[in-house]
Structure formats: C-alpha cells, structure tokens
Design an enzyme around this catalytic site. Structure first.
Site, PDB file in Angstrom:
ATOM      1  N   ARG A  15      16.140 -14.931 -11.704  1.00 32.73           N
ATOM      2  CA  ARG A  15      14.713 -15.228 -11.660  1.00 32.73           C
ATOM      3  C   ARG A  15      13.934 -14.274 -12.559  1.00 32.73           C
ATOM      4  O   ARG A  15      14.465 -13.281 -13.056  1.00 32.73           O
ATOM      5  CB  ARG A  15      14.203 -15.141 -10.215  1.00 32.73           C
ATOM      6  N   LYS A  75      13.009  -8.866  -7.528  1.00 25.86           N
ATOM      7  CA  LYS A  75      13.770  -8.091  -6.547  1.00 25.86           C
ATOM      8  C   LYS A  75      13.403  -6.620  -6.622  1.00 25.86           C
ATOM      9  O   LYS A  75      12.770  -6.147  -7.569  1.00 25.86           O
ATOM     10  CB  LYS A  75      15.267  -8.267  -6.777  1.00 25.86           C
ATOM     11  N   TYR A  94       9.317  -7.935  -4.370  1.00 25.26           N
ATOM     12  CA  TYR A  94       9.963  -7.802  -3.065  1.00 25.26           C
ATOM     13  C   TYR A  94      10.572  -6.405  -2.978  1.00 25.26           C
ATOM     14  O   TYR A  94      11.195  -5.926  -3.933  1.00 25.26           O
ATOM     15  CB  TYR A  94      11.075  -8.837  -2.889  1.00 25.26           C
ATOM     16  N   HIS A  96      11.637  -4.919   0.665  1.00 25.83           N
ATOM     17  CA  HIS A  96      12.521  -4.894   1.843  1.00 25.83           C
ATOM     18  C   HIS A  96      12.979  -3.468   2.155  1.00 25.83           C
ATOM     19  O   HIS A  96      14.171  -3.179   2.284  1.00 25.83           O
ATOM     20  CB  HIS A  96      13.724  -5.814   1.621  1.00 25.83           C
ATOM     21  N   GLU A 118       6.787  -9.292   0.593  1.00 16.65           N
ATOM     22  CA  GLU A 118       7.165  -9.783   1.919  1.00 16.65           C
ATOM     23  C   GLU A 118       6.245  -9.331   3.031  1.00 16.65           C
ATOM     24  O   GLU A 118       6.355  -9.818   4.176  1.00 16.65           O
ATOM     25  CB  GLU A 118       8.612  -9.396   2.255  1.00 16.65           C
ATOM     26  N   ASP A 270      18.316  -9.164   3.951  1.00 15.49           N
ATOM     27  CA  ASP A 270      17.422  -8.282   3.193  1.00 15.49           C
ATOM     28  C   ASP A 270      16.762  -7.241   4.089  1.00 15.49           C
ATOM     29  O   ASP A 270      16.386  -6.159   3.624  1.00 15.49           O
ATOM     30  CB  ASP A 270      16.338  -9.092   2.485  1.00 15.49           C
TER      31      ASP A 270
END
Length: 365
Positions: A15, A75, A94, A96, A118, A270
C-alpha cells in the site's frame, strides 16, 4: 506544508500513504508533496503519475524525511524510519503501539508528534480511519480461513458452505464490530453456519436485526467462548479495545479442545492478538500450528489486497491529512477533538491514556 510519502518497507506491504488522486487534492490546496521513487508501484502507480499531479519525486526515504514536515504512511514506522524522525515532524499512520513498546520508546525518543489512524474517532465514537481496513480484514478472514481448512493446506478438509446432504463448517466470530460484521457477511455468503459473540447486548440485537435467521448471536461469556471454540471449524478473532491491547479471549486450554485441522484467524494481532497462542506472522510465512490448529496471524492483512486497501484508506484519511496540512498539527487537533484522540506521542511523551496503560508508561494529557 511539505508532506512526505515514503515507500512502505514492512514485509509484503504494497500500500501507499497517498494515491495520486490524494496528492492532487493536496497540491491544489497549495501544499508541496514529496514522494519517494517507487512508492506507488505496489498498486500500479508510476512516479510519473505522481509527478503529473505536482509531486516532487526523490530517491530515498532519507530525502523524504529531510524535506517534509508531515510524513503520511500506512504501517508503523520501522526502526530505520524512526531514526529519520525529528521533533519537527508530524507522523500520521497506523501505529498500534499497545503491542509494541520498542516502537513507542523509539517514537518518544524522536520527539516527533505521532498521530495514529486507529485511535482517531468520529462524533459517534466510531473509528473512521480503522473502519476501512477492518472491513477488508474481516472479509479477508473468511477467504483465508476457508483456504486453510483445505486438506492440502493442513486443514481439516472441510468446505465452508458444505453441500446438500453434508453440513457446512461452523464459524465462530469473536467480536461484532466492523471486522466481525464483515466476516459474517462473507461467511453467510458462503453458506457457513455462523455465530457472532459479543459482550454488548445492544450490538447483538443490531446484528440479529441485520442478518435475521442467517446467523446466530450469543453473549461472549467465558463459558460460551469455550464451548464455541470446541465446536467450531473456524474461529475469527475480531475484538477491539481502542488504543489498548486486545484481551486474550481464547486460552491454550480452550485451543486444545478444537478438532485437528481447525483454523483460527486473529484479526486483532496488530493489538497483540486475542488468542493466547497467537504471535504476528507475515504474508511470506502466514501460518503456524499449535496443538493441531492452524493459526493465521498476519499483522498487515489488508496489504494482500493492496490496491483495494489503499484506495479505501485514502478515502478515509484524506480529509484529516488536509486538515493537518492546512492548520498544522496543534491547531488541527485543537479545532477537532476527534482528530485529537489520534494523538499517541508528542514531545517525548505518551499522550493516549489506553496506550500508556497497556505499555506501563507515564501518560501526559
């Protein structure tokens, strides 16, 4: 503002933080966008596609970070990327962090402002930037679960939907949120025997109204989960506590009651995973076996369908990227308390309470 888009470097991550269409919106608003060469190749966008909409193409990640004020990724930053962050940077991606203390400590040491997709919320309390990837992961979970139930993959040799005269596979979905709902839609479409478990009775009522007689619902007590695991061919872990580590709903002892060749798919990996036996895997080595049960615990599941995922993610993130670019980070979250909920790290401190509690680190409001 100068906005940087590095190429994703996590294992099998194709991505990209901004598509050319998103870049066009940003350049039209007067911002400069710096894109690493090859950043869009995983979803079939060439450097010239970015240059055509006004982006500057640079040779490596170091040049992106050096030239940008805000970094937009997909990510969590890898160690080599964390090393490029400076206090002047705003990182939007993101993260996490609840399951990744080394990353949290690295981001704290960088001094950068780090906003996690998130934990950004909406007026209703939903998670608009997590939703599209939860939709993808939920739908994928049934695809991969069905695949690993096949005998040649080490599975039990069960067809998810059965055939006339042979019962369908039993699918237990732990969590009735966005991921669980989408998993159920796919499982129902394949004619599986589906039960969704949740601790929110209002949500169970909504799911019952949505699916009618196509599924069953049950309150997710410990006893109910244990019974579900023992009888299921496929268990989907789709629980979420925003910002916090996922609760361990399925113990090793429960797992031992599953039939050999059964499959678990841990969408919550995650955030640390909701099976006691889970650990993160990659698309290049996606599964492992514990007590005869196949575990699929890929930490970036939507990366497998990178083009669909990148477009879905950009649709959700672009308004927030524009707000951050137009106002700057501090003014943006002062103007938007829902964006402010995405702030995880800044000034060397953890700024999200659930993250701080999960990592046993000091919280600074």
């Amino acid at each position: 503002m100068r906005i940087g888009v590095p190429k994703e470097i996590k294992n099998h991550e194709y991505r990209v933080g901004l598509t050319p269409a998103s870049v066009a919106e940003l350049t039209a608003a007067g911002h400069r966008v710096i894109v690493q060469t090859g950043a869009g190749l995983g979803i079939d966008f060439e450097d010239r596609d970015y240059a055509h909409v006004g982006a500057d193409i640079v040779g490596d990640a170091a040049a992106v970070f050096a030239g940008a004020d805000m970094i937009v990724k997909v990510k969590e930053p890898q160690p080599s990327e964390i090393a490029l962050l400076e206090p002047r940077h705003t990182l939007f991606t993101y993260l996490h962090l609840a399951a990744d203390k080394p990353q949290a400590e690295g981001l704290m040491a960088s001094g950068a402002t780090c906003i996690a997709y998130e934990t950004v919320t909406s007026r209703s309390g939903a998670l608009p930037l997590l939703k599209p990837m939860s939709e993808v992961a939920g739908r994928m979970s049934i695809q991969v679960g069905a695949h690993y139930l096949e005998k040649e993959q080490g599975g039990r040799g069960v067809l998810l939907g059965g055939v006339p005269g042979v019962a369908p596979a039993r699918v237990a979905i732990l969590g009735g949120g966005v991921a669980g709902l989408n998993a159920a839609q796919m499982a129902v479409g394949q004619r599986a025997d589906v039960t969704i478990y949740d601790i929110n009775n209002d949500r169970l009522a909504e799911l019952d109204m949505h699916f009618g007689s196509q599924i069953k619902t049950a309150y997710a007590s410990r006893a109910a989960i244990a019974a579900a695991v023992a009888r299921a061919h496929l268990v989907i872990g789709a629980v979420l506590v925003p910002g916090a580590a996922a609760p361990k709903l399925v113990t090793r002892e429960m797992l031992k009651t599953m039939k050999r060749g059964s499959v678990v798919v841990d969408i919550a990996i995650d955030q640390g995973g909701c099976f006691e036996t889970s650990h993160p895997t990659t698309h290049s080595d996606p599964v492992f076996e514990v007590d005869g049960v196949t575990h699929y615990c890929v930490a970036n599941m939507p990366g497998a369908v990178a083009r669909t995922s990148a477009f879905a993610l950009n649709n959700a993130t672009l308004p927030f990227v524009l707000k951050l670019a137009n106002l700057g980070a501090e003014k943006a979250w002062a103007a938007d308390p829902y964006l402010a909920s995405g702030l995880n790290v800044s000034g060397g401190h953890i700024r999200h309470k659930a993250v701080a509690e999960a990592l046993n680190l000091p919280f600074v409001a």
